[in-house]
Scaffold this motif. Sequence first.
Motif, PDB file in Angstrom:
ATOM      1  N   LYS A 130       0.748  -1.258   0.158  1.00  0.00           N
ATOM      2  CA  LYS A 130      -0.271   0.181  -0.083  1.00  0.00           C
ATOM      3  C   LYS A 130       0.579   1.271   0.310  1.00  0.00           C
ATOM      4  N   ASP A 131       1.669   1.504   1.074  1.00  0.00           N
ATOM      5  CA  ASP A 131       2.708   2.419   1.118  1.00  0.00           C
ATOM      6  C   ASP A 131       3.597   2.764  -0.032  1.00  0.00           C
ATOM      7  N   MET A 164       5.025   5.808  -4.779  1.00  0.00           N
ATOM      8  CA  MET A 164       5.145   6.310  -6.101  1.00  0.00           C
ATOM      9  C   MET A 164       4.405   7.136  -6.587  1.00  0.00           C
ATOM     10  N   ALA A 165       2.910   7.182  -6.095  1.00  0.00           N
ATOM     11  CA  ALA A 165       2.435   8.479  -7.142  1.00  0.00           C
ATOM     12  C   ALA A 165       2.493   9.569  -6.398  1.00  0.00           C
ATOM     13  N   GLU A 166       2.737   9.875  -5.566  1.00  0.00           N
ATOM     14  CA  GLU A 166       2.795  10.773  -4.247  1.00  0.00           C
ATOM     15  C   GLU A 166       4.965  11.254  -5.389  1.00  0.00           C
ATOM     16  N   ILE A 167       5.326  10.431  -5.688  1.00  0.00           N
ATOM     17  CA  ILE A 167       6.810  11.272  -6.078  1.00  0.00           C
ATOM     18  C   ILE A 167       6.767  11.504  -7.441  1.00  0.00           C
ATOM     19  N   LYS A 168       5.653  10.935  -7.912  1.00  0.00           N
ATOM     20  CA  LYS A 168       5.644  11.034  -9.420  1.00  0.00           C
ATOM     21  C   LYS A 168       4.617  12.805  -9.970  1.00  0.00           C
ATOM     22  N   ALA A 169       3.701  13.142  -8.460  1.00  0.00           N
ATOM     23  CA  ALA A 169       3.353  13.983  -8.462  1.00  0.00           C
ATOM     24  C   ALA A 169       4.043  15.459  -7.828  1.00  0.00           C
TER      25      ALA A 169
END
Length: 280
Positions: free
Chosen positions: A159-160, A165-170
């Motif tokens: 989950k983390d 991955m999504a947060e770093i991409k943003a």
Amino acid sequence: IKLGQEIIEEKYGNLFQMYEKIIAENPYETPMMIYPATHYTMGGVWVDYNLMTTVEGLYCIGEANFSDHGANRLGASALMQGLADGYFVLPYTIGDYLSDDIRTGKISTETKEFDEVEKEVKDKIEFFINNKGTKTVDHFHKRLGKVMWDKVGMSRNEKDLKEAMAEIKAIREEFWKDVMVPGSANEMNPELEKAGRVADFLELGELFAKDALVRNESCGGHFREESVELDGEQKGEAKRNDKDFAFVSAWEYKGEPADAVLHKEELEFKDIELKQRSYK
């Protein structure tokens, strides 16, 4: 005991205080518990006598290599090895490799590949200097660091890792829109250098999370929360999966970290038997 508590307290008082806060025992009265930490389970890059890796011309120094100190990753020893390698070894070994090129002469830059890389670097520098963003490089670096610390650290779960991955991409997308780099391109500009490094970190960080997500086992210095012994004497211990993960991961760059392609280099162990480590 021989020196007395006052002398020990004078030399190591702060260390003993920290220990008591963590363990809730008085180390002056009860022997301190010392056990191997994750440092000792880590290996390093193989190097030869000259500190060159298996990639010709590529050298590895300090705690990252696997030479005299082996798997010792304690701070002072690692620092000592870095100093010894840098001061006393490399100046005498890299020259041996470069000696064959001493009469090579000037190397032409009149190639398509050189022109492409030169343009890419110039365009990136121009972007950083001219982009009128509102946030510093440090702003993005700290945000990336927090995500990595919270979700891609020593202990991680599916989950983390997906959230990371999504947060770093943003963060990376915002970085390329709103980063601010002061100064100019034609001066000593540490902020410009830092911007290039953080740009790389924002790609590498997401790839770290992707790699950790794929490797669904607990191994080395990293604990995958889904991969744990559930019963028996080893209950609660890290659970390795040598059947499915006895390989080195090499990720092929495809522009976006999420699109990276995995290449597996299988590991062969002929002289040792793989065993799961237990600290109980």
